[in-house]
Motif scaffolding. Structure first.
Motif, PDB file in Angstrom:
ATOM      1  N   TRP A  40      11.279  -1.639  -1.957  1.00 18.76           N
ATOM      2  CA  TRP A  40      10.483  -1.743  -0.703  1.00 18.76           C
ATOM      3  C   TRP A  40      10.291  -2.597   0.096  1.00 18.76           C
ATOM      4  CZ3 TRP A  40       6.064  -2.553   1.562  1.00 18.76           C
ATOM      5  CH2 TRP A  40       5.184  -1.801   2.318  1.00 18.76           C
ATOM      6  N   LEU A  41       9.897  -3.867  -0.486  1.00 23.66           N
ATOM      7  CA  LEU A  41       9.883  -5.080   0.267  1.00 23.66           C
ATOM      8  C   LEU A  41      11.124  -5.415   1.194  1.00 23.66           C
ATOM      9  CD1 LEU A  41       7.809  -7.170  -1.984  1.00 23.66           C
ATOM     10  CD2 LEU A  41       6.931  -6.206   0.014  1.00 23.66           C
ATOM     11  N   ASP A  42      12.172  -5.395   0.343  1.00 26.12           N
ATOM     12  CA  ASP A  42      13.621  -5.614   1.095  1.00 26.12           C
ATOM     13  C   ASP A  42      14.036  -4.611   2.231  1.00 26.12           C
ATOM     14  OD1 ASP A  42      13.962  -7.745  -0.790  1.00 26.12           O
ATOM     15  OD2 ASP A  42      15.226  -6.551  -2.024  1.00 26.12           O
ATOM     16  N   ALA A  43      13.694  -3.396   1.965  1.00 30.73           N
ATOM     17  CA  ALA A  43      13.917  -2.363   2.618  1.00 30.73           C
ATOM     18  C   ALA A  43      13.018  -2.681   4.156  1.00 30.73           C
ATOM     19  CB  ALA A  43      13.625  -1.051   2.347  1.00 30.73           C
ATOM     20  N   MET A  44      11.761  -2.963   3.874  1.00 32.95           N
ATOM     21  CA  MET A  44      10.783  -2.997   5.174  1.00 32.95           C
ATOM     22  C   MET A  44      10.997  -4.437   5.780  1.00 32.95           C
ATOM     23  SD  MET A  44       9.621  -0.249   5.193  1.00 32.95           S
ATOM     24  CE  MET A  44       7.971  -0.382   6.075  1.00 32.95           C
ATOM     25  N   GLY A  45      11.779  -5.389   4.985  1.00 37.49           N
ATOM     26  CA  GLY A  45      12.036  -6.611   5.674  1.00 37.49           C
ATOM     27  C   GLY A  45      10.611  -7.519   5.786  1.00 37.49           C
ATOM     28  N   GLU A  49       4.728 -13.468  -1.133  1.00 34.42           N
ATOM     29  CA  GLU A  49       4.828 -13.636  -2.955  1.00 34.42           C
ATOM     30  C   GLU A  49       4.023 -12.928  -3.721  1.00 34.42           C
ATOM     31  OE1 GLU A  49       7.053 -15.217  -5.643  1.00 34.42           O
ATOM     32  OE2 GLU A  49       7.350 -15.450  -3.489  1.00 34.42           O
ATOM     33  N   ARG A  50       2.624 -12.639  -3.138  1.00 36.94           N
ATOM     34  CA  ARG A  50       1.752 -11.959  -3.875  1.00 36.94           C
ATOM     35  C   ARG A  50       2.367 -10.491  -4.559  1.00 36.94           C
ATOM     36  NH1 ARG A  50      -4.110 -10.087  -1.573  1.00 36.94           N
ATOM     37  NH2 ARG A  50      -4.813  -9.113  -3.544  1.00 36.94           N
ATOM     38  N   PHE A  51       3.337  -9.832  -3.682  1.00 42.23           N
ATOM     39  CA  PHE A  51       3.897  -8.745  -4.007  1.00 42.23           C
ATOM     40  C   PHE A  51       5.336  -8.740  -4.832  1.00 42.23           C
ATOM     41  CE2 PHE A  51       1.661  -7.593  -0.114  1.00 42.23           C
ATOM     42  CZ  PHE A  51       0.411  -6.992  -0.537  1.00 42.23           C
ATOM     43  N   ASN A  53       4.815 -10.705  -7.705  1.00 43.17           N
ATOM     44  CA  ASN A  53       4.156 -11.066  -8.975  1.00 43.17           C
ATOM     45  C   ASN A  53       3.263 -10.037  -9.539  1.00 43.17           C
ATOM     46  OD1 ASN A  53       5.522 -13.708  -9.327  1.00 43.17           O
ATOM     47  ND2 ASN A  53       4.681 -14.040  -7.147  1.00 43.17           N
ATOM     48  N   GLY A  54       3.548  -8.878  -9.363  1.00 39.16           N
ATOM     49  CA  GLY A  54       2.575  -7.850 -10.216  1.00 39.16           C
ATOM     50  C   GLY A  54       1.592  -6.898  -9.309  1.00 39.16           C
ATOM     51  N   GLU A  55       1.713  -7.066  -8.154  1.00 39.20           N
ATOM     52  CA  GLU A  55       0.932  -6.221  -7.203  1.00 39.20           C
ATOM     53  C   GLU A  55       1.631  -5.500  -6.108  1.00 39.20           C
ATOM     54  OE1 GLU A  55      -3.587  -8.026  -7.158  1.00 39.20           O
ATOM     55  OE2 GLU A  55      -2.270  -8.745  -5.410  1.00 39.20           O
ATOM     56  N   ALA A  56       1.353  -4.214  -5.852  1.00 44.51           N
ATOM     57  CA  ALA A  56       2.103  -3.462  -4.900  1.00 44.51           C
ATOM     58  C   ALA A  56       1.308  -3.579  -3.506  1.00 44.51           C
ATOM     59  CB  ALA A  56       2.189  -2.074  -5.221  1.00 44.51           C
ATOM     60  N   PRO A  57       2.080  -3.455  -2.187  1.00 40.95           N
ATOM     61  CA  PRO A  57       1.246  -3.569  -1.060  1.00 40.95           C
ATOM     62  C   PRO A  57       0.576  -2.135  -1.020  1.00 40.95           C
ATOM     63  CG  PRO A  57       3.715  -4.025  -0.831  1.00 40.95           C
ATOM     64  CD  PRO A  57       3.680  -3.596  -2.430  1.00 40.95           C
ATOM     65  N   PRO A  58      -0.549  -2.245  -0.480  1.00 42.86           N
ATOM     66  CA  PRO A  58      -1.281  -0.942  -0.413  1.00 42.86           C
ATOM     67  C   PRO A  58      -0.774   0.081   0.349  1.00 42.86           C
ATOM     68  CG  PRO A  58      -2.737  -2.674   0.137  1.00 42.86           C
ATOM     69  CD  PRO A  58      -1.230  -3.232   0.238  1.00 42.86           C
ATOM     70  N   SER A  59       0.204  -0.067   1.298  1.00 40.09           N
ATOM     71  CA  SER A  59       0.875   1.085   2.174  1.00 40.09           C
ATOM     72  C   SER A  59       1.854   1.592   1.319  1.00 40.09           C
ATOM     73  CB  SER A  59       1.495   0.388   3.630  1.00 40.09           C
ATOM     74  OG  SER A  59       2.180  -0.767   3.090  1.00 40.09           O
ATOM     75  N   MET A  60       2.173   1.046  -0.092  1.00 39.56           N
ATOM     76  CA  MET A  60       2.994   1.857  -0.846  1.00 39.56           C
ATOM     77  C   MET A  60       2.394   2.847  -1.580  1.00 39.56           C
ATOM     78  SD  MET A  60       5.701  -0.864  -2.858  1.00 39.56           S
ATOM     79  CE  MET A  60       6.748   0.172  -3.509  1.00 39.56           C
ATOM     80  N   ALA A  61       1.062   3.369  -1.494  1.00 44.06           N
ATOM     81  CA  ALA A  61       0.318   4.220  -2.204  1.00 44.06           C
ATOM     82  C   ALA A  61       1.330   5.626  -2.346  1.00 44.06           C
ATOM     83  CB  ALA A  61      -0.909   4.442  -1.764  1.00 44.06           C
ATOM     84  N   GLN A  62       1.716   5.902  -1.225  1.00 47.46           N
ATOM     85  CA  GLN A  62       2.510   7.244  -1.327  1.00 47.46           C
ATOM     86  C   GLN A  62       3.752   7.262  -1.789  1.00 47.46           C
ATOM     87  OE1 GLN A  62       2.964   8.821   2.854  1.00 47.46           O
ATOM     88  NE2 GLN A  62       3.472  10.703   2.317  1.00 47.46           N
ATOM     89  N   VAL A  63       4.264   6.114  -2.009  1.00 48.67           N
ATOM     90  CA  VAL A  63       5.792   6.061  -2.417  1.00 48.67           C
ATOM     91  C   VAL A  63       5.704   6.531  -3.832  1.00 48.67           C
ATOM     92  CG1 VAL A  63       7.558   4.273  -3.236  1.00 48.67           C
ATOM     93  CG2 VAL A  63       6.424   4.200  -0.889  1.00 48.67           C
ATOM     94  N   TRP A  64       4.632   6.113  -4.843  1.00 51.31           N
ATOM     95  CA  TRP A  64       4.846   6.621  -6.066  1.00 51.31           C
ATOM     96  C   TRP A  64       4.798   7.965  -6.431  1.00 51.31           C
ATOM     97  CZ3 TRP A  64       6.551   2.121  -7.905  1.00 51.31           C
ATOM     98  CH2 TRP A  64       5.915   1.351  -7.193  1.00 51.31           C
ATOM     99  N   THR A  65       4.315   8.923  -5.507  1.00 47.19           N
ATOM    100  CA  THR A  65       3.848  10.326  -5.906  1.00 47.19           C
ATOM    101  C   THR A  65       4.868  11.133  -4.908  1.00 47.19           C
ATOM    102  OG1 THR A  65       2.107  10.343  -4.432  1.00 47.19           O
ATOM    103  CG2 THR A  65       1.640  10.019  -6.737  1.00 47.19           C
ATOM    104  N   MET A  66       5.814  10.729  -3.989  1.00 50.25           N
ATOM    105  CA  MET A  66       6.584  11.385  -3.139  1.00 50.25           C
ATOM    106  C   MET A  66       7.476  12.102  -4.109  1.00 50.25           C
ATOM    107  SD  MET A  66       7.257   9.061  -0.074  1.00 50.25           S
ATOM    108  CE  MET A  66       7.762  10.013   1.318  1.00 50.25           C
ATOM    109  N   PRO A  67       7.639  13.482  -3.434  1.00 49.19           N
ATOM    110  CA  PRO A  67       8.667  14.435  -4.343  1.00 49.19           C
ATOM    111  C   PRO A  67      10.077  13.563  -4.363  1.00 49.19           C
ATOM    112  CG  PRO A  67       7.531  15.543  -3.061  1.00 49.19           C
ATOM    113  CD  PRO A  67       6.951  14.338  -2.591  1.00 49.19           C
ATOM    114  N   GLY A  68      10.667  13.278  -3.555  1.00 47.29           N
ATOM    115  CA  GLY A  68      12.027  12.726  -3.511  1.00 47.29           C
ATOM    116  C   GLY A  68      12.963  13.931  -3.739  1.00 47.29           C
ATOM    117  N   LEU A  69      14.298  13.477  -3.717  1.00 49.51           N
ATOM    118  CA  LEU A  69      15.292  14.247  -3.502  1.00 49.51           C
ATOM    119  C   LEU A  69      15.333  15.358  -4.773  1.00 49.51           C
ATOM    120  CD1 LEU A  69      18.272  12.243  -2.190  1.00 49.51           C
ATOM    121  CD2 LEU A  69      16.851  13.757  -1.046  1.00 49.51           C
ATOM    122  N   GLY A  70      15.564  16.465  -4.892  1.00 46.71           N
ATOM    123  CA  GLY A  70      15.695  17.471  -5.918  1.00 46.71           C
ATOM    124  C   GLY A  70      14.413  17.819  -6.459  1.00 46.71           C
ATOM    125  N   ARG A  71      13.267  17.191  -6.124  1.00 48.93           N
ATOM    126  CA  ARG A  71      12.046  17.609  -6.578  1.00 48.93           C
ATOM    127  C   ARG A  71      11.266  18.442  -5.628  1.00 48.93           C
ATOM    128  NH1 ARG A  71       9.435  12.297  -7.980  1.00 48.93           N
ATOM    129  NH2 ARG A  71       7.574  13.392  -8.210  1.00 48.93           N
TER     130      ARG A  71
END
Length: 165
Positions: A40-45, A49-51, A53-71
């Motif tokens: 995600w960091l690479d795609a967003m450019g 360093e914080r992200f 090393n074990g933490e996710a950007p807050p704006s990624m909250a939706q990423v974890w539960t999106m249905p994605g392809l085929g769901r």
């Protein structure tokens, strides 16, 4: 005979769905994980360093539960249900969307999220240059266990396109 109008049908279904509250729930298929964060960091450019090393950007909250392809979204998803109602009444186009997100805290690698969805409001009909429509707002709430970690209001303007002259 007193015939029910499209507006009355739309608003009656909206009231029914709103009364259900958080009626839909999805569990993230994967835990918060460093490879997805890195991608995600690479795609967003975006580099922080914080992200790395074990933490996710807050704006990624939706990423974890999106249905994605085929769901699919759950059958009881209130936003999908309201969109179906409007489509059936002839409101077949989307003019715009917006979202407002609130983050309670950063997510950590290894945490497992779930999201609930509720229909927040339906307002209309509204007249626009493109046609008549309804604003539909849903509310997503993300949790880690019982702890609320993020929320999002998502608004859609679903409308009937005007006939071209």
């Amino acid at each position: 005979m007193n015939e029910v109008t499209a507006h009355e049908r739309i608003m009656a279904e909206a009231e029914r769905i709103i009364a259900l509250g958080e009626c839909s729930e999805s569990v993230a298929p994967y835990e918060v994980n460093q490879p997805t964060i890195g991608t995600w960091l690479d795609a967003m450019g975006y580099e922080n360093e914080r992200f790395r090393n074990g933490e996710a950007p807050p704006s990624m909250a939706q990423v974890w539960t999106m249905p994605g392809l085929g769901r699919r979204r759950p059958d009881d998803d209130p936003l999908s249900r309201m969109m179906e109602v409007l489509t059936a009444e002839g409101y077949t186009a989307v003019l715009g969307t917006n979202c407002e997100q609130t983050y309670e805290r950063y997510l950590k690698v290894g945490e497992h999220l779930r999201v609930t969805t509720a229909l927040d409001s339906v307002a209309g009909p509204k007249s626009t240059a493109m046609g008549e429509g309804y604003f539909v707002t849903s509310r997503n709430t993300w949790y880690v266990g019982p702890e609320k970690v993020a929320t999002m209001l998502f608004r859609v303007l679903k409308f009937i396109p005007k006939e071209k002259a």
